[in-house]
Design a protein around this motif. Structure first.
Motif, PDB file in Angstrom:
ATOM      1  N   ILE A 348      45.451  38.770  37.869  1.00 51.63           N
ATOM      2  CA  ILE A 348      44.269  38.674  38.388  1.00 51.63           C
ATOM      3  C   ILE A 348      43.080  38.789  37.157  1.00 51.63           C
ATOM      4  CG2 ILE A 348      42.034  39.547  39.911  1.00 51.63           C
ATOM      5  CD1 ILE A 348      44.411  40.797  41.507  1.00 51.63           C
ATOM      6  N   GLY A 349      42.611  37.583  36.952  1.00 48.46           N
ATOM      7  CA  GLY A 349      41.638  37.451  35.964  1.00 48.46           C
ATOM      8  C   GLY A 349      40.236  37.972  36.192  1.00 48.46           C
ATOM      9  N   GLU A 350      39.761  37.624  37.320  1.00 46.92           N
ATOM     10  CA  GLU A 350      38.313  37.942  37.866  1.00 46.92           C
ATOM     11  C   GLU A 350      38.360  37.895  39.298  1.00 46.92           C
ATOM     12  OE1 GLU A 350      34.458  36.452  35.881  1.00 46.92           O
ATOM     13  OE2 GLU A 350      34.974  35.063  37.348  1.00 46.92           O
ATOM     14  N   VAL A 351      37.493  38.961  39.856  1.00 46.76           N
ATOM     15  CA  VAL A 351      37.079  38.959  41.240  1.00 46.76           C
ATOM     16  C   VAL A 351      35.594  38.765  41.366  1.00 46.76           C
ATOM     17  CG1 VAL A 351      36.965  40.395  43.252  1.00 46.76           C
ATOM     18  CG2 VAL A 351      39.172  40.606  41.863  1.00 46.76           C
ATOM     19  N   ARG A 352      35.025  37.860  42.362  1.00 45.60           N
ATOM     20  CA  ARG A 352      33.802  37.436  42.327  1.00 45.60           C
ATOM     21  C   ARG A 352      33.350  37.285  43.470  1.00 45.60           C
ATOM     22  NH1 ARG A 352      36.169  33.136  38.867  1.00 45.60           N
ATOM     23  NH2 ARG A 352      36.478  31.299  40.128  1.00 45.60           N
ATOM     24  N   GLY A 353      32.059  36.948  43.844  1.00 41.49           N
ATOM     25  CA  GLY A 353      31.438  36.452  45.055  1.00 41.49           C
ATOM     26  C   GLY A 353      30.416  37.397  45.476  1.00 41.49           C
ATOM     27  N   MET A 354      29.836  37.112  46.792  1.00 42.93           N
ATOM     28  CA  MET A 354      28.791  37.883  47.261  1.00 42.93           C
ATOM     29  C   MET A 354      29.445  38.092  48.690  1.00 42.93           C
ATOM     30  SD  MET A 354      25.496  35.945  45.791  1.00 42.93           S
ATOM     31  CE  MET A 354      24.401  37.104  46.925  1.00 42.93           C
ATOM     32  N   GLY A 355      29.042  39.275  49.529  1.00 40.35           N
ATOM     33  CA  GLY A 355      29.180  39.490  50.742  1.00 40.35           C
ATOM     34  C   GLY A 355      30.638  39.003  51.138  1.00 40.35           C
ATOM     35  N   LEU A 356      31.057  38.131  52.385  1.00 41.27           N
ATOM     36  CA  LEU A 356      32.167  37.737  52.643  1.00 41.27           C
ATOM     37  C   LEU A 356      32.580  36.382  52.125  1.00 41.27           C
ATOM     38  CD1 LEU A 356      32.074  39.222  56.118  1.00 41.27           C
ATOM     39  CD2 LEU A 356      33.442  40.114  54.175  1.00 41.27           C
ATOM     40  N   MET A 357      32.159  36.026  50.836  1.00 40.48           N
ATOM     41  CA  MET A 357      32.706  34.897  50.001  1.00 40.48           C
ATOM     42  C   MET A 357      33.179  35.614  48.499  1.00 40.48           C
ATOM     43  SD  MET A 357      29.339  32.224  50.512  1.00 40.48           S
ATOM     44  CE  MET A 357      30.361  30.894  49.787  1.00 40.48           C
ATOM     45  N   ILE A 358      34.468  35.883  48.794  1.00 39.42           N
ATOM     46  CA  ILE A 358      34.919  36.387  47.533  1.00 39.42           C
ATOM     47  C   ILE A 358      36.258  35.434  47.000  1.00 39.42           C
ATOM     48  CG2 ILE A 358      36.431  38.312  46.744  1.00 39.42           C
ATOM     49  CD1 ILE A 358      35.054  40.053  49.115  1.00 39.42           C
ATOM     50  N   GLY A 359      36.140  35.224  45.607  1.00 36.96           N
ATOM     51  CA  GLY A 359      37.073  34.460  44.945  1.00 36.96           C
ATOM     52  C   GLY A 359      37.895  35.619  44.069  1.00 36.96           C
ATOM     53  N   VAL A 360      39.054  35.211  43.943  1.00 39.81           N
ATOM     54  CA  VAL A 360      40.088  36.039  43.162  1.00 39.81           C
ATOM     55  C   VAL A 360      40.695  35.053  42.264  1.00 39.81           C
ATOM     56  CG1 VAL A 360      42.129  37.567  42.816  1.00 39.81           C
ATOM     57  CG2 VAL A 360      40.634  37.668  44.991  1.00 39.81           C
ATOM     58  N   GLU A 361      40.470  34.796  40.965  1.00 36.31           N
ATOM     59  CA  GLU A 361      40.673  33.789  39.978  1.00 36.31           C
ATOM     60  C   GLU A 361      42.258  34.441  39.341  1.00 36.31           C
ATOM     61  OE1 GLU A 361      39.659  30.685  36.453  1.00 36.31           O
ATOM     62  OE2 GLU A 361      38.091  31.667  37.758  1.00 36.31           O
ATOM     63  N   LEU A 362      43.218  33.711  39.266  1.00 38.02           N
ATOM     64  CA  LEU A 362      44.530  34.203  38.852  1.00 38.02           C
ATOM     65  C   LEU A 362      44.785  33.484  37.550  1.00 38.02           C
ATOM     66  CD1 LEU A 362      46.845  33.983  42.051  1.00 38.02           C
ATOM     67  CD2 LEU A 362      45.233  35.799  41.211  1.00 38.02           C
ATOM     68  N   VAL A 363      45.278  34.112  36.574  1.00 35.42           N
ATOM     69  CA  VAL A 363      45.457  33.565  35.199  1.00 35.42           C
ATOM     70  C   VAL A 363      46.792  34.062  34.711  1.00 35.42           C
ATOM     71  CG1 VAL A 363      42.945  34.289  34.490  1.00 35.42           C
ATOM     72  CG2 VAL A 363      44.529  35.762  34.053  1.00 35.42           C
ATOM     73  N   GLY A 364      47.353  33.469  33.629  1.00 31.14           N
ATOM     74  CA  GLY A 364      48.476  33.672  32.898  1.00 31.14           C
ATOM     75  C   GLY A 364      48.646  35.031  32.246  1.00 31.14           C
ATOM     76  N   ALA A 365      49.650  34.978  31.556  1.00 34.30           N
ATOM     77  CA  ALA A 365      50.002  36.446  30.643  1.00 34.30           C
ATOM     78  C   ALA A 365      48.889  36.353  29.677  1.00 34.30           C
ATOM     79  CB  ALA A 365      51.291  36.457  30.087  1.00 34.30           C
ATOM     80  N   ASP A 366      48.252  35.291  29.191  1.00 33.10           N
ATOM     81  CA  ASP A 366      47.190  35.574  28.164  1.00 33.10           C
ATOM     82  C   ASP A 366      45.951  35.873  28.459  1.00 33.10           C
ATOM     83  OD1 ASP A 366      46.562  33.239  29.390  1.00 33.10           O
ATOM     84  OD2 ASP A 366      46.839  31.729  27.628  1.00 33.10           O
ATOM     85  N   GLY A 367      45.933  36.085  29.737  1.00 36.35           N
ATOM     86  CA  GLY A 367      44.615  36.403  30.438  1.00 36.35           C
ATOM     87  C   GLY A 367      43.456  35.442  30.711  1.00 36.35           C
ATOM     88  N   PHE A 368      43.841  34.203  30.340  1.00 30.62           N
ATOM     89  CA  PHE A 368      42.951  33.124  30.447  1.00 30.62           C
ATOM     90  C   PHE A 368      43.343  31.947  30.905  1.00 30.62           C
ATOM     91  CE2 PHE A 368      40.373  29.647  28.609  1.00 30.62           C
ATOM     92  CZ  PHE A 368      38.896  30.056  29.063  1.00 30.62           C
ATOM     93  N   SER A 369      44.636  31.382  30.696  1.00 29.77           N
ATOM     94  CA  SER A 369      45.203  30.078  31.155  1.00 29.77           C
ATOM     95  C   SER A 369      45.232  29.998  32.613  1.00 29.77           C
ATOM     96  CB  SER A 369      46.360  29.864  30.635  1.00 29.77           C
ATOM     97  OG  SER A 369      47.392  30.997  30.963  1.00 29.77           O
ATOM     98  N   ARG A 370      45.073  28.997  33.197  1.00 29.86           N
ATOM     99  CA  ARG A 370      45.058  28.863  34.735  1.00 29.86           C
ATOM    100  C   ARG A 370      46.309  29.009  35.405  1.00 29.86           C
ATOM    101  NH1 ARG A 370      41.620  24.887  32.079  1.00 29.86           N
ATOM    102  NH2 ARG A 370      43.501  23.415  32.371  1.00 29.86           N
ATOM    103  N   ALA A 371      46.629  29.800  36.240  1.00 30.72           N
ATOM    104  CA  ALA A 371      47.782  30.360  36.920  1.00 30.72           C
ATOM    105  C   ALA A 371      47.956  29.477  38.409  1.00 30.72           C
ATOM    106  CB  ALA A 371      48.054  31.664  37.161  1.00 30.72           C
ATOM    107  N   VAL A 372      48.077  28.435  38.028  1.00 29.14           N
ATOM    108  CA  VAL A 372      48.185  27.354  39.364  1.00 29.14           C
ATOM    109  C   VAL A 372      49.191  27.521  40.283  1.00 29.14           C
ATOM    110  CG1 VAL A 372      47.917  24.952  40.293  1.00 29.14           C
ATOM    111  CG2 VAL A 372      46.599  25.763  38.189  1.00 29.14           C
TER     112      VAL A 372
END
Length: 438
Positions: A348-372
Motif C-alpha cells: 500500500i503506497g497511499e490511502v486517500r479520499g474524503m468521506g466514503l470515497m476512498i482510494g488505496v494505491e498499490l505500489v511495488g517493492a520500491d514504494g513507487f512503481s505501479r502494482a497493477v
C-alpha cells in the motif's frame, strides 16, 4: 456464474464492455449493504454499483416511492409539468453552492457534463476548456474529449479544444517533493503558463472533479482550487464542478464536495447516487449559464416521474437519517483502519479520499512503481472474502472503496478484516507467484 449467461453476453455485447473478475458475477438481490450473487454467495457491497447505490439495497422508503409513482404514470416528458421534478429541483437549488440556481434534469452523468459544456461554450462563445489530468467525465463524444485518462479516451476527436492542467494529485507529480504550500504554488504557476501558451484567453470553462472518481480518488490539498481560481478569475473563467460521484454528502465534508475547497462554481453536474441506481443526471447552475441555450432544448426522459420520485425519497432519507454525518464518521473509521493496514503492508503506497470515497494505491517493492497486477489480484482475493470493491486510477493500480452512506461501524470493521486478509494473501504470494497463478 452461469456459463450460458456469460456466453450469451459475449455473443451480443461489445468486446470493450469489460466485466470484473476472472469468473464474472451477476448480482440478483440485495438488502442494505449486502448483495446475493447468482453463485449463491452473499457479499458485503463496498462498491455500491459504481457509487450509484448510494443509500443501499432494497430500502423501503425508496422502493415504495418508485412503486407508487409507477402505478400512477411512468412517463410524460419535460413538455409537461411534473410536480416531482419541480420538487426535486427546489431541494437541489436550496442546497447547491450556486448563485441564482436553475436545474435541468437528464439521464446520466455523461449527459449532465455534456449539457454543462454545451451551456458554457454557448455562453462564452468559445470551445476552449481547461480539464484536469487524471479526470473522467463520461463516455459521450464531448466528455471523452475532456477526460484525462488515456484508457477511457475512445477517440482522439473532440468538438472541444482542451488543455489539461495539474489535478492536485501529489504521489506521481513532478512537484511531489515540495511541501504543501510550495506544491500548490507550483501548480498555480503551471496553470498560468498553460493559459498563456495553450489558449486564446477566452476559456469556456474550468471543468474539475473535486475528488477524482475513475482517477482513483485523487484528492488535492484544501487550498488547491482557490489557488486555481486566483489565476482564472482575471480571465472570467466559469467553474464547472463534476459531482457525479462526489455529490449528496458522500464526501462527508459537505453536500457537494466543491464546498470543502471553498469554491462556488457557476455550474455543478450530478447523477449516479441521486436516484439510488435509477437513471438520472442533471445540472444546477447560475441562471446566466443555464439559460444560455440559444436553441430549443428538451429532455424526453430527463425529469422522468419515476426517477424524480426516487430522487426525492433519496434526499429525504439522507436528511432524515443524517447520512452526511455518517459518511464523515464511517469514512474516518475506514481511512484510519486502512492507514493501520498500510503500515503493515508496503504494497500500500497511499490511502486517500474524503468521506466514503476512498482510494488505496498499490505500489511495488520500491514504494513507487505501479502494482497493477497486484491490484487485480487483491480485487479477486476480496471477492473470495465475500467483499466487493472497485478498481481505478490512471494506471489501474488503485482500489476504490465506496460503501453506501448507510454503512455501519460493524460493517466497516468487517470490511477492513476482509480487505486485510485479501491484501495479505497477495503480498504473501509476490509478483512471480501471481504470474504463475495467471
Amino acid at each position: 456464474m452461469s456459463e450460458d449467461l456469460l456466453a450469451r453476453h459475449h455473443a451480443v455485447m461489445p468486446d470493450w464492455m469489460a466485466l470484473y473478475y476472472e469468473e464474472p458475477l451477476e448480482l440478483v438481490s440485495g438488502s442494505g449493504r449486502r448483495v446475493l450473487g447468482s453463485d449463491g454467495v452473499e457479499y458485503l457491497d463496498f462498491f455500491g454499483g459504481l457509487l450509484a447505490t448510494m443509500i443501499g439495497h432494497s430500502i423501503p422508503e425508496i422502493s415504495d416511492a418508485v412503486a407508487s409513482q409507477a402505478h400512477r404514470i411512468m412517463h410524460s416528458s419535460t413538455l409537461y409539468l411534473i410536480s416531482s421534478q419541480v420538487e426535486l429541483a427546489e431541494k437541489i437549488a436550496a442546497v447547491a453552492p450556486v448563485d441564482d440556481p436553475r436545474v435541468f434534469f437528464v439521464n446520466s452523468g455523461s449527459e449532465a457534463v455534456e449539457t454543462a459544456l454545451a451551456l458554457a461554450t454557448s455562453q462564452r462563445k468559445s470551445n476552449q476548456v481547461l480539464a484536469l489530468r487524471g479526470s473522467y467525465h463520461g463516455r459521450s463524444f464531448a466528455t471523452v474529449g475532456v477526460t484525462g485518462i488515456r484508457a477511457w479516451s475512445a477517440t482522439p476527436l473532440s468538438p472541444l479544444q482542451v488543455s489539461y492542467v495539474h489535478s492536485g494529485y501529489r504521489l506521481r507529480s513532478p512537484f511531489r517533493d515540495l511541501n504543501e504550500a510550495d506544491f500548490v504554488a507550483a501548480c498555480k504557476e503551471e496553470l498560468q503558463t498553460i493559459i498563456e501558451t495553450s489558449t486564446a484567453g477566452r476559456i469556456a470553462a474550468f471543468l474539475y472533479e473535486p475528488v477524482q472518481g475513475a482517477g482513483g480518488f485523487a484528492t488535492p490539498p484544501v487550498g488547491f482550487f482557490r489557488a486555481m481560481k486566483e489565476v482564472l478569475d482575471p480571465y472570467e473563467v466559469p467553474f464547472i464542478s463534476d459531482e457525479v460521484q462526489s455529490g449528496w454528502g458522500r464526501t462527508g465534508a459537505a453536500f457537494f464536495a466543491t464546498e470543502h475547497f471553498g469554491i462556488r462554481p457557476q455550474m455543478i453536474t450530478f447523477a449516479k447516487g441521486l436516484a439510488n441506481g435509477l437513471s438520472i443526471g442533471g445540472v444546477v447552475g447560475e441562471a446566466a449559464f443555464v439559460n444560455a441555450a440559444e436553441a430549443n432544448s428538451i429532455s424526453t426522459a430527463g425529469g422522468n416521474p419515476v426517477a424524480m420520485s426516487a430522487a426525492n425519497a433519496v434526499l429525504d432519507y439522507i436528511r432524515d437519517h443524517d447520512l452526511q454525518r455518517n459518511a464523515d464518521a464511517m469514512g474516518r473509521r475506514l481511512r484510519d483502519g486502512l492507514a493501520t493496514i498500510a503500515r503493515r503492508y508496503p504494497l500500500i503506497g497511499e490511502v486517500r479520499g474524503m468521506g466514503l470515497m476512498i482510494g488505496v494505491e498499490l505500489v511495488g517493492a520500491d514504494g513507487f512503481s505501479r502494482a497493477v497486477t497486484e491490484t487485480t489480484a487483491v480485487l479477486e482475493a476480496a471477492r473470495r472474502e465475500q467483499l466487493l470493491i472497485g478498481r481505478g486510477g490512471l494506471y489501474g493500480n488503485v482500489l476504490r472503496i465506496t460503501p453506501p452512506m448507510t454503512v455501519t461501524a460493524a460493517e466497516v470493521d468487517e470490511a477492513l478484516d476482509k480487505l486485510e486478509r485479501a491484501i495479505a494473501s497477495v503480498a504473501a504470494v509476490g509478483l512471480n507467484g501471481l504470474f504463475a497463478l495467471a
